[in-house]
Write a protein that holds these residues in place. Sequence first.
Motif, short mmCIF file in Angstrom:
data_model
loop_
_atom_site.label_atom_id
_atom_site.label_comp_id
_atom_site.label_asym_id
_atom_site.label_seq_id
_atom_site.Cartn_x
_atom_site.Cartn_y
_atom_site.Cartn_z
N LEU A 29 12.82 7.04 -13.42
CA LEU A 29 13.65 5.92 -12.97
C LEU A 29 12.98 5.18 -11.81
N GLU A 30 12.42 5.92 -10.89
CA GLU A 30 11.76 5.25 -9.75
C GLU A 30 10.58 4.41 -10.22
N GLU A 31 9.76 4.97 -11.09
CA GLU A 31 8.55 4.25 -11.49
C GLU A 31 8.83 3.12 -12.47
N SER A 32 9.86 3.24 -13.28
CA SER A 32 10.14 2.20 -14.26
C SER A 32 10.99 1.06 -13.71
N LEU A 33 11.82 1.33 -12.71
CA LEU A 33 12.75 0.31 -12.23
C LEU A 33 12.70 0.10 -10.71
N ILE A 34 12.85 1.16 -9.97
CA ILE A 34 13.04 1.03 -8.52
C ILE A 34 11.79 0.54 -7.81
N TYR A 35 10.66 1.17 -8.04
CA TYR A 35 9.44 0.72 -7.37
C TYR A 35 9.06 -0.70 -7.76
N PRO A 36 9.10 -1.06 -9.06
CA PRO A 36 8.79 -2.46 -9.39
C PRO A 36 9.74 -3.45 -8.71
N HIS A 38 8.31 12.69 1.21
CA HIS A 38 8.33 11.61 0.23
C HIS A 38 9.76 11.08 0.04
N HIS A 39 10.71 11.98 -0.12
CA HIS A 39 12.10 11.56 -0.27
C HIS A 39 12.60 10.85 0.98
N ARG A 40 12.25 11.39 2.13
CA ARG A 40 12.65 10.75 3.39
C ARG A 40 12.08 9.34 3.49
N ASP A 41 10.81 9.17 3.11
CA ASP A 41 10.18 7.85 3.15
C ASP A 41 10.89 6.87 2.22
N GLU A 42 11.25 7.33 1.03
CA GLU A 42 11.98 6.45 0.10
C GLU A 42 13.33 6.05 0.69
N GLU A 43 14.02 7.00 1.29
CA GLU A 43 15.33 6.72 1.87
C GLU A 43 15.24 5.71 3.01
N ARG A 44 14.15 5.76 3.75
CA ARG A 44 14.00 4.87 4.92
C ARG A 44 13.41 3.51 4.57
N ALA A 66 0.81 -1.22 0.00
CA ALA A 66 0.00 0.00 0.00
C ALA A 66 0.84 1.28 0.00
N PRO A 67 1.96 1.32 0.73
CA PRO A 67 2.76 2.56 0.68
C PRO A 67 3.22 2.92 -0.73
N PHE A 68 3.38 1.94 -1.60
CA PHE A 68 3.79 2.25 -2.97
C PHE A 68 2.70 3.01 -3.70
N GLU A 69 1.45 2.73 -3.37
CA GLU A 69 0.35 3.49 -3.97
C GLU A 69 0.45 4.95 -3.54
N ALA A 70 0.79 5.17 -2.26
CA ALA A 70 0.95 6.54 -1.77
C ALA A 70 2.14 7.22 -2.43
N LEU A 71 3.23 6.48 -2.61
CA LEU A 71 4.41 7.04 -3.26
C LEU A 71 4.10 7.41 -4.71
N ASP A 72 3.38 6.52 -5.41
CA ASP A 72 2.98 6.82 -6.80
C ASP A 72 2.08 8.05 -6.85
N ALA A 73 1.15 8.14 -5.91
CA ALA A 73 0.24 9.29 -5.88
C ALA A 73 1.01 10.58 -5.62
N CYS A 74 2.02 10.51 -4.79
CA CYS A 74 2.84 11.69 -4.53
C CYS A 74 3.57 12.12 -5.80
N HIS A 75 4.03 11.16 -6.58
CA HIS A 75 4.68 11.51 -7.85
C HIS A 75 3.71 12.30 -8.74
N ALA A 76 2.46 11.89 -8.76
CA ALA A 76 1.47 12.61 -9.57
C ALA A 76 1.32 14.05 -9.05
N ARG A 77 1.34 14.22 -7.74
CA ARG A 77 1.23 15.57 -7.17
C ARG A 77 2.50 16.38 -7.44
N VAL A 78 3.66 15.73 -7.47
CA VAL A 78 4.89 16.43 -7.83
C VAL A 78 4.75 17.00 -9.24
N ILE A 79 4.31 16.17 -10.17
CA ILE A 79 4.14 16.61 -11.56
C ILE A 79 3.16 17.79 -11.63
N GLU A 80 2.06 17.69 -10.90
CA GLU A 80 1.08 18.80 -10.89
C GLU A 80 1.72 20.08 -10.39
#
Length: 181
Positions: free
Chosen positions: A148-155, A71-77, A18-32
């Motif tokens: 890079l995160e969405e194509s390789l790291i998150y998967p 978001h970055h802190r969560d990815e790092e942790r 589930a956290p990956f869904e939140a991370l993906d959603a944050c990426h959408a908000r970053v783009i916005e």
Amino acid sequence: MAQALTPELQRQLQARLAPFEALDACHARVIEHLQVLNRLIDHLERHSVDAPAREMAAAVMRFFETEAHDHHRDEERTVFPPLLAGQDLELVRHVQRLQLDHGWLEEDWRELALQLSAVADGYSWYDLDALRAGVEVFTALYHDHIALEESLIYPQARRALSDEVDGLGRRLAEQRRAYAG
């Protein structure tokens, strides 16, 4: 997934993914917010600092200073450590690059924030050319980073979690068979 997964293990896997869904959603908000930032540049060229410019600048600042930073802190942790501990050296190299990106994005943001703070506060001492150049760099780096995160790291991180739960399911199934036998 292994057929040995019980409904409870499946729920646990979904909870861990589930956290990956939140991370993906944050990426959408970053783009916005990057789009708002670019619209702000266009707006400042035409209207200088006015109420809409102040609102856009304040909204962008709130987002990048809170949610994007977190978001970055969560990815790092949570996302990066298991991948860094793995045996795939190319994947490790990509994660290390993303960690460097986080540092560059933070540094780029600090420079932009000074200019945006002036706009948000209604001052005209900002440098439009410097702001435009900074926004271009910041936007390009963020788009590359997210790709890079969405194509390789998150998967890869999702797969690692799924494999971990699958392994647990197999071990539990083996234990049940051992007890039954």
